[in-house]
Design a protein around this motif. Structure first.
Motif, PDB file in Angstrom:
ATOM      1  N   ASN A  42     -36.066   5.939 -20.123  1.00 62.42           N
ATOM      2  CA  ASN A  42     -34.625   5.752 -20.326  1.00 62.42           C
ATOM      3  C   ASN A  42     -34.264   6.300 -21.705  1.00 62.42           C
ATOM      4  OD1 ASN A  42     -35.190   3.569 -22.251  1.00 62.42           O
ATOM      5  ND2 ASN A  42     -35.844   2.477 -20.420  1.00 62.42           N
ATOM      6  N   CYS A  43     -32.974   6.346 -22.004  1.00 57.87           N
ATOM      7  CA  CYS A  43     -32.529   6.875 -23.295  1.00 57.87           C
ATOM      8  C   CYS A  43     -32.843   5.900 -24.429  1.00 57.87           C
ATOM      9  CB  CYS A  43     -31.041   7.164 -23.233  1.00 57.87           C
ATOM     10  SG  CYS A  43     -30.319   7.737 -24.761  1.00 57.87           S
ATOM     11  N   THR A  44     -32.787   4.598 -24.118  1.00 56.02           N
ATOM     12  CA  THR A  44     -33.112   3.582 -25.119  1.00 56.02           C
ATOM     13  C   THR A  44     -34.482   3.871 -25.731  1.00 56.02           C
ATOM     14  OG1 THR A  44     -31.813   1.943 -23.899  1.00 56.02           O
ATOM     15  CG2 THR A  44     -33.451   1.087 -25.431  1.00 56.02           C
ATOM     16  N   THR A  82     -20.288   1.864 -30.036  1.00 57.22           N
ATOM     17  CA  THR A  82     -21.342   2.503 -29.261  1.00 57.22           C
ATOM     18  C   THR A  82     -22.086   1.453 -28.454  1.00 57.22           C
ATOM     19  OG1 THR A  82     -23.290   3.959 -29.339  1.00 57.22           O
ATOM     20  CG2 THR A  82     -23.065   2.367 -31.133  1.00 57.22           C
ATOM     21  N   PHE A  83     -23.045   1.925 -27.662  1.00 57.71           N
ATOM     22  CA  PHE A  83     -23.877   1.039 -26.852  1.00 57.71           C
ATOM     23  C   PHE A  83     -24.938   0.386 -27.742  1.00 57.71           C
ATOM     24  CE2 PHE A  83     -27.283   0.534 -23.526  1.00 57.71           C
ATOM     25  CZ  PHE A  83     -26.617  -0.424 -22.791  1.00 57.71           C
ATOM     26  N   SER A 103     -28.063   0.035 -27.587  1.00 53.74           N
ATOM     27  CA  SER A 103     -29.346   0.714 -27.789  1.00 53.74           C
ATOM     28  C   SER A 103     -29.351   1.622 -29.010  1.00 53.74           C
ATOM     29  CB  SER A 103     -29.701   1.551 -26.560  1.00 53.74           C
ATOM     30  OG  SER A 103     -29.920   0.704 -25.459  1.00 53.74           O
ATOM     31  N   THR A 104     -28.204   2.199 -29.333  1.00 52.59           N
ATOM     32  CA  THR A 104     -28.121   3.070 -30.503  1.00 52.59           C
ATOM     33  C   THR A 104     -28.600   2.305 -31.735  1.00 52.59           C
ATOM     34  OG1 THR A 104     -26.054   3.844 -29.469  1.00 52.59           O
ATOM     35  CG2 THR A 104     -26.607   4.752 -31.632  1.00 52.59           C
ATOM     36  N   VAL A 158     -22.899   9.532 -32.329  1.00 53.72           N
ATOM     37  CA  VAL A 158     -22.855   9.292 -30.872  1.00 53.72           C
ATOM     38  C   VAL A 158     -21.760  10.190 -30.306  1.00 53.72           C
ATOM     39  CG1 VAL A 158     -22.442   7.560 -29.075  1.00 53.72           C
ATOM     40  CG2 VAL A 158     -23.554   6.895 -31.232  1.00 53.72           C
ATOM     41  N   ASP A 190     -27.250  10.717 -30.612  1.00 51.97           N
ATOM     42  CA  ASP A 190     -27.235   9.948 -29.366  1.00 51.97           C
ATOM     43  C   ASP A 190     -26.319  10.712 -28.409  1.00 51.97           C
ATOM     44  OD1 ASP A 190     -26.864   8.281 -27.229  1.00 51.97           O
ATOM     45  OD2 ASP A 190     -26.735   6.448 -28.418  1.00 51.97           O
ATOM     46  N   ALA A 239     -26.555  10.515 -25.163  1.00 50.74           N
ATOM     47  CA  ALA A 239     -26.754   9.851 -23.867  1.00 50.74           C
ATOM     48  C   ALA A 239     -25.725  10.318 -22.838  1.00 50.74           C
ATOM     49  CB  ALA A 239     -26.672   8.338 -24.039  1.00 50.74           C
ATOM     50  N   GLN A 240     -24.491  10.533 -23.306  1.00 48.78           N
ATOM     51  CA  GLN A 240     -23.406  10.903 -22.391  1.00 48.78           C
ATOM     52  C   GLN A 240     -23.149  12.406 -22.394  1.00 48.78           C
ATOM     53  OE1 GLN A 240     -20.059   8.517 -23.702  1.00 48.78           O
ATOM     54  NE2 GLN A 240     -21.258   6.637 -23.701  1.00 48.78           N
ATOM     55  N   SER A 243     -29.433  10.411 -21.592  1.00 43.15           N
ATOM     56  CA  SER A 243     -29.676   9.318 -20.636  1.00 43.15           C
ATOM     57  C   SER A 243     -29.476   9.812 -19.213  1.00 43.15           C
ATOM     58  CB  SER A 243     -28.721   8.152 -20.898  1.00 43.15           C
ATOM     59  OG  SER A 243     -28.832   7.201 -19.835  1.00 43.15           O
ATOM     60  N   HIS A 275     -29.382   7.364 -16.764  1.00 42.14           N
ATOM     61  CA  HIS A 275     -29.004   6.114 -16.100  1.00 42.14           C
ATOM     62  C   HIS A 275     -28.021   6.432 -14.977  1.00 42.14           C
ATOM     63  CE1 HIS A 275     -26.857   2.172 -15.808  1.00 42.14           C
ATOM     64  NE2 HIS A 275     -28.097   1.730 -15.932  1.00 42.14           N
ATOM     65  N   LYS A 293     -24.562   7.775 -15.767  1.00 42.96           N
ATOM     66  CA  LYS A 293     -24.369   9.033 -16.487  1.00 42.96           C
ATOM     67  C   LYS A 293     -24.194  10.193 -15.484  1.00 42.96           C
ATOM     68  CE  LYS A 293     -24.907   7.120 -20.594  1.00 42.96           C
ATOM     69  NZ  LYS A 293     -25.294   5.695 -20.463  1.00 42.96           N
ATOM     70  N   GLY A 297     -33.505   6.713 -16.677  1.00 42.05           N
ATOM     71  CA  GLY A 297     -34.213   7.896 -17.169  1.00 42.05           C
ATOM     72  C   GLY A 297     -33.659   8.336 -18.500  1.00 42.05           C
ATOM     73  N   TYR A 327     -17.851  -1.520 -24.726  1.00 47.44           N
ATOM     74  CA  TYR A 327     -18.151  -1.561 -26.158  1.00 47.44           C
ATOM     75  C   TYR A 327     -17.246  -2.514 -26.930  1.00 47.44           C
ATOM     76  CZ  TYR A 327     -20.619   2.880 -25.306  1.00 47.44           C
ATOM     77  OH  TYR A 327     -21.416   3.871 -24.834  1.00 47.44           O
TER      78      TYR A 327
HETATM   79  C1  LIG Z   1     -26.091   4.896 -21.733  1.00 47.56           C
HETATM   80  C2  LIG Z   1     -26.225   4.955 -23.196  1.00 47.56           C
HETATM   81  C3  LIG Z   1     -27.418   4.626 -23.861  1.00 47.56           C
HETATM   82  C4  LIG Z   1     -28.603   4.027 -23.163  1.00 47.56           C
HETATM   83  O1  LIG Z   1     -29.131   4.794 -22.147  1.00 47.56           O
HETATM   84  P1  LIG Z   1     -30.249   4.160 -21.176  1.00 47.56           P
HETATM   85  O2  LIG Z   1     -30.770   5.385 -20.464  1.00 47.56           O
HETATM   86  O3  LIG Z   1     -29.560   3.203 -20.266  1.00 47.56           O
HETATM   87  O4  LIG Z   1     -31.284   3.523 -22.009  1.00 47.56           O
HETATM   88  C5  LIG Z   1     -27.472   4.778 -25.223  1.00 47.56           C
HETATM   89  N1  LIG Z   1     -26.427   5.225 -25.925  1.00 47.56           N
HETATM   90  C6  LIG Z   1     -25.254   5.543 -25.340  1.00 47.56           C
HETATM   91  C7  LIG Z   1     -24.123   6.051 -26.172  1.00 47.56           C
HETATM   92  C8  LIG Z   1     -25.110   5.399 -23.959  1.00 47.56           C
HETATM   93  O5  LIG Z   1     -23.941   5.698 -23.379  1.00 47.56           O
END
Ligand SMILES: *Cc1c(COP(=O)(O)O)cnc(C)c1O
Length: 376
Positions: free
Chosen positions: A54-56, A80-81, A83-84, A126, A152, A154-155, A176, A178, A181, A189, A321
């Motif tokens: 995953n992106c995390t 942001t999410f 995980s960042t 991000v 980041d 992810a998107q 990401s 997920h 996405k 992923g 968020y």
């Molecule tokens: C979705 C997302 C993540 C996390 O992605 P995962 O694949 O679910 O771990 C991290 N940062 C941002 C900005 C996201 O949108």
């Protein structure tokens, strides 16, 4: 019912997933992982790409690679999410939140420099909604202060900044896959993009539980052993196979999403011209990937009422968020530098409309009609 999201699915995934299932190797770094890595290396022109579960976890790998130590500071937006921030908090970092720009909801590049202290180690821009941060300014600040930049993204798959794919501008980038996405590797992923040669060898070791197993498989060492700290950051080859089915259709998927996005924009322009709502802004240096279509309303009360009105019409729209600095963990692990001029207030205005690969024009028009009806 018009759902907010449907996991992207083309039909092209099945043959690859079945092929992976019937092969003799379905653990990490099998045939499909290699195919995905090749695809990304060509598409992104990066030094190295590594699929992660995953992106995390791609962000966690980046935090280990830049050797974050307890007390180090990492600058990022609060909008942001989790995980960042978590990826760096896990290694003991203090998070320094910086305000966003109201036009893109991205970190305000002009507020970063004043947030830097002797403890600052990295900046994590991000790319919200797949629209790039002002990367030239951010990279210039990072170079002058000797800081790492981890994008980041992810998107941001398929988006660019001045022609460069997002995730390829900083030292590292993360994507990401997920199900929410634009592309998914079967629900979960991610990808770590490495743009600096110095980190490649250690990245492979960290991803393989701290062993030099990758070198062993390439015949570079005659046995593998524990050489560094690490974890298991390999996705199953079945995940990679699912993703590969989508990579083969990446352009088509992106074009269809962009068409949906433009349709929303055209049909909502009238409400924007009448100053009922605001539409997203795409700076001229950015090409985006239609990751989301959001509108901005007058404030939180109007948003609550519109969500309710949409729901009564069987349309799912969401916001997200709660700014991290106002969450319990954000208060414990971070501080907001300067004043929160836009983060909270702009986040309360934002509403995400249904957006997914395969969303029909009829559905888009129904969403627009229900919103128009709300304002009349
Ligand atoms: C979705 C997302 C993540 C996390 O992605 P995962 O694949 O679910 O771990 C991290 N940062 C941002 C900005 C996201 O949108």
């Amino acid at each position: 019912m018009i759902l907010f999201n449907k996991p992207p699915y083309t039909g092209n995934e099945e043959k690859h997933v079945l092929s992976a299932m019937r092969s003799d190797k379905i653990s990490g770094d099998g045939k499909y992982t290699q195919l995905c890595h090749q695809w990304f290396n060509e598409k992104l022109g990066c030094v190295k790409s590594l699929l992660t579960p995953n992106c995390t976890q791609a962000l966690e790998m980046a935090a280990i690679l830049i050797d974050i130590q307890p007390g180090d500071e990492v600058i990022m937006p609060s909008y942001t999410f989790v995980s960042t921030a978590n990826a760096f908090v896990l290694r003991g970092a203090k998070i320094v939140f910086v305000d966003i720009r109201p036009d893109t909801m991205n970190i305000d590049e002009n507020l970063i420099e004043q947030a830097i202290t002797s403890k600052t180690k990295a900046i994590v821009p991000v790319h919200y909604a797949g629209v790039a941060c002002e990367m030239d300014t951010i990279m210039d600040i990072a170079t002058r202060h000797d800081l790492y930049v981890i994008e980041d993204a992810a998107q941001g798959m398929m988006s660019t900044y001045k022609g460069k794919p997002l995730g390829t501008i900083g030292h590292f980038g993360t994507l990401s896959f997920h199900e929410t996405k634009n592309y998914t590797s079967g629900g979960e992923g991610g990808l770590l993009i490495i743009n600096d040669e110095r980190f490649v060898k250690r990245a492979e070791i960290i991803r393989e539980k701290g062993t030099n197993r990758s070198q062993f498989f390439r015949g570079m060492v005659d046995k593998y052993s524990w050489v560094d700290l690490g974890s298991s950051y390999l996705p199953s080859d079945i995940q990679a196979a699912y993703l590969y089915g989508q990579l083969e259709k990446a352009e088509q998927m992106n074009n269809e999403r962009l068409a949906s996005w433009s349709h929303y924009q055209d049909k909502l322009q009238n409400l924007a011209d009448n100053e009922k709502i605001e539409l997203p802004h795409i700076p001229s240096d950015c090409s985006h990937n239609a990751h989301m279509f959001y509108i901005k309303l007058k404030g939180i009360n109007e948003r609550t009422k519109l969500i309710e009105h949409l729901k009564l019409n069987d349309i799912m729209a969401v916001f997200h968020y709660i700014p991290l600095h106002s969450a319990i963990a954000g208060e414990n692990f971070g501080r907001f530098d300067g004043s929160d001029r836009y983060t909270t207030i702009e986040s309360e205005k934002l509403l995400r409309l249904p957006m997914y690969f395969g969303l029909s024009i009829i559905d888009i028009e129904r969403v627009v009609n229900v919103i128009t009806d709300f304002y009349s």
